[in-house]
Design a protein around this motif. Structure first.
Motif, short mmCIF file in Angstrom:
data_model
loop_
_atom_site.label_atom_id
_atom_site.label_comp_id
_atom_site.label_asym_id
_atom_site.label_seq_id
_atom_site.Cartn_x
_atom_site.Cartn_y
_atom_site.Cartn_z
N TYR A 13 -1.42 -2.92 -10.46
CA TYR A 13 -1.34 -4.10 -9.41
C TYR A 13 -2.59 -4.99 -9.38
CZ TYR A 13 -0.64 -5.55 -4.36
OH TYR A 13 -0.47 -6.23 -3.01
N LEU A 14 -3.73 -4.35 -9.45
CA LEU A 14 -4.93 -5.14 -9.39
C LEU A 14 -5.15 -6.09 -10.74
CD1 LEU A 14 -7.67 -5.94 -8.20
CD2 LEU A 14 -8.67 -3.96 -9.49
N GLU A 15 -4.57 -5.48 -11.80
CA GLU A 15 -4.68 -6.55 -13.09
C GLU A 15 -3.49 -7.61 -12.96
OE1 GLU A 15 -3.29 -6.01 -17.82
OE2 GLU A 15 -3.80 -4.24 -16.68
N ALA A 16 -2.35 -7.34 -12.32
CA ALA A 16 -1.55 -8.38 -12.15
C ALA A 16 -2.33 -9.67 -11.01
CB ALA A 16 -0.15 -8.14 -11.55
N ALA A 17 -2.94 -9.03 -10.07
CA ALA A 17 -3.78 -10.16 -9.09
C ALA A 17 -4.65 -10.73 -9.96
CB ALA A 17 -4.35 -9.26 -7.96
N LEU A 18 -5.44 -10.07 -10.76
CA LEU A 18 -6.69 -10.53 -11.56
C LEU A 18 -6.11 -11.85 -12.41
CD1 LEU A 18 -8.71 -7.61 -12.27
CD2 LEU A 18 -9.28 -9.77 -10.81
N GLN A 19 -4.95 -11.51 -13.02
CA GLN A 19 -4.45 -12.44 -13.95
C GLN A 19 -3.81 -13.77 -13.48
OE1 GLN A 19 -1.01 -10.28 -16.00
NE2 GLN A 19 -2.28 -9.38 -17.27
N GLU A 20 -3.51 -13.75 -11.99
CA GLU A 20 -3.26 -14.76 -11.16
C GLU A 20 -4.35 -15.61 -10.94
OE1 GLU A 20 -0.36 -16.26 -10.13
OE2 GLU A 20 0.57 -14.49 -11.56
N ALA A 59 0.83 -1.28 -0.03
CA ALA A 59 0.12 0.05 0.06
C ALA A 59 0.87 1.38 -0.02
CB ALA A 59 -1.09 0.02 1.24
N GLU A 60 2.25 1.30 0.73
CA GLU A 60 2.93 2.36 0.59
C GLU A 60 3.50 2.60 -1.03
OE1 GLU A 60 5.82 1.40 3.42
OE2 GLU A 60 4.68 1.37 5.02
N HIS A 61 3.23 1.78 -1.71
CA HIS A 61 3.97 1.93 -3.16
C HIS A 61 2.82 2.12 -4.07
CE1 HIS A 61 8.01 0.73 -1.42
NE2 HIS A 61 7.09 -0.34 -0.48
N LEU A 62 1.50 2.23 -3.91
CA LEU A 62 0.70 2.42 -4.57
C LEU A 62 0.15 3.76 -4.79
CD1 LEU A 62 -1.65 -0.75 -3.80
CD2 LEU A 62 -0.01 -0.53 -5.86
N ILE A 63 0.81 4.60 -5.50
CA ILE A 63 0.75 6.23 -5.48
C ILE A 63 -0.24 6.67 -6.38
CG2 ILE A 63 1.99 8.40 -5.51
CD1 ILE A 63 2.80 6.47 -3.32
N ALA A 114 -8.49 -10.30 -3.36
CA ALA A 114 -9.14 -9.87 -2.18
C ALA A 114 -7.94 -8.86 -1.29
CB ALA A 114 -9.75 -10.70 -1.16
N ALA A 115 -6.82 -9.54 -1.29
CA ALA A 115 -5.68 -8.89 -0.65
C ALA A 115 -5.28 -7.62 -1.39
CB ALA A 115 -4.44 -9.68 -0.50
N ALA A 116 -5.24 -7.79 -2.71
CA ALA A 116 -4.78 -6.51 -3.75
C ALA A 116 -6.03 -5.32 -3.48
CB ALA A 116 -4.47 -7.00 -5.15
N LEU A 117 -7.18 -5.75 -3.53
CA LEU A 117 -8.15 -4.87 -3.32
C LEU A 117 -8.10 -4.13 -1.73
CD1 LEU A 117 -11.50 -6.66 -4.76
CD2 LEU A 117 -10.20 -4.52 -5.67
N GLY A 118 -7.75 -4.95 -0.84
CA GLY A 118 -7.27 -4.48 0.46
C GLY A 118 -5.98 -3.62 0.52
N ASP A 119 -5.19 -3.97 -0.24
CA ASP A 119 -3.88 -3.12 -0.43
C ASP A 119 -4.30 -1.81 -1.02
OD1 ASP A 119 -2.21 -5.11 1.07
OD2 ASP A 119 -1.67 -5.74 -1.10
N ASN A 144 -13.32 -13.36 2.97
CA ASN A 144 -14.27 -14.13 1.97
C ASN A 144 -15.18 -13.01 1.67
OD1 ASN A 144 -15.15 -15.74 0.28
ND2 ASN A 144 -16.33 -17.10 1.77
N PRO A 145 -14.67 -11.95 0.92
CA PRO A 145 -15.62 -11.01 0.65
C PRO A 145 -16.79 -11.47 -0.44
CG PRO A 145 -13.84 -10.51 -0.82
CD PRO A 145 -13.52 -11.90 0.23
N GLU A 146 -18.15 -10.92 -0.14
CA GLU A 146 -19.18 -11.17 -0.82
C GLU A 146 -18.97 -10.03 -2.05
OE1 GLU A 146 -22.92 -11.07 1.03
OE2 GLU A 146 -22.29 -12.09 2.83
N PHE A 147 -19.62 -10.48 -3.28
CA PHE A 147 -19.45 -9.52 -4.29
C PHE A 147 -20.10 -8.39 -3.90
CE2 PHE A 147 -21.01 -7.82 -8.50
CZ PHE A 147 -19.72 -7.62 -9.25
N ALA A 148 -21.05 -8.03 -3.24
CA ALA A 148 -21.74 -6.89 -2.99
C ALA A 148 -20.98 -5.95 -2.04
CB ALA A 148 -23.03 -7.13 -2.00
N THR A 149 -19.90 -6.61 -1.40
CA THR A 149 -19.08 -5.87 -0.75
C THR A 149 -18.07 -5.09 -1.57
OG1 THR A 149 -19.10 -7.37 1.21
CG2 THR A 149 -17.19 -5.93 1.25
N ILE A 150 -17.46 -5.83 -2.44
CA ILE A 150 -16.13 -5.33 -3.35
C ILE A 150 -16.87 -4.81 -4.42
CG2 ILE A 150 -14.67 -7.25 -2.52
CD1 ILE A 150 -15.20 -8.59 -5.19
#
Length: 86
Positions: free
Chosen positions: A24-31, A12-16, A38-43, A73-79
Motif C-alpha cells: 500500500y505504501l509502495e503504491a502511494a510512493l509511486q504516485e 485501514a480495515e484491509h491492511l492486515i 501522508a494519507a497512506a501513512l495515516g491509514d 503537512n507532516p514534517e520529516f521528523a514526524t514521519i
C-alpha cells in the motif's frame, strides 16, 4: 425498492499484514503525491493502532492524526520516528 445501506470504505480495515502495508505504501510512493503518501501513512498507523504509535513516537494522538491526513503537512521528523520503522 428498499434503500441500500452503505458505509465509507476504510483502507485501514484491509491492511492486515506487514506485506499489505508495504504494498500500500509502495503504491502511494509511486504516485509521488505527498498528500497521498501522508494519507497512506495515516491509514497504516491506524491499522497498527494510532494510540500506540503516537505513544511510541512521543507525539499526541490528535497531532499524529492531523499530520498523517491527506490535508496534513507532516514534517520529516514526524514521519521518520522509530515507530514507523518497526
Amino acid at each position: 425498492m428498499p434503500k441500500t445501506k452503505t458505509r465509507i470504505w476504510d483502507p485501514a480495515e484491509h491492511l492486515i499484514t506487514e506485506e499489505d502495508m508495504a504494498a500500500y505504501l509502495e503504491a502511494a510512493l509511486q504516485e509521488g503525491d505527498s498528500g497521498l503518501i501522508a494519507a497512506a501513512l495515516g491509514d497504516i498507523a491506524r491499522a497498527k493502532g494510532m494510540s500506540q504509535i503516537a505513544r511510541d513516537a512521543g507525539l499526541g494522538r490528535e497531532s499524529l492524526y492531523k499530520a498523517l491526513s491527506a490535508e496534513g503537512n507532516p514534517e520529516f521528523a514526524t514521519i521518520s520516528k522509530q515507530a514507523f520503522c518497526d
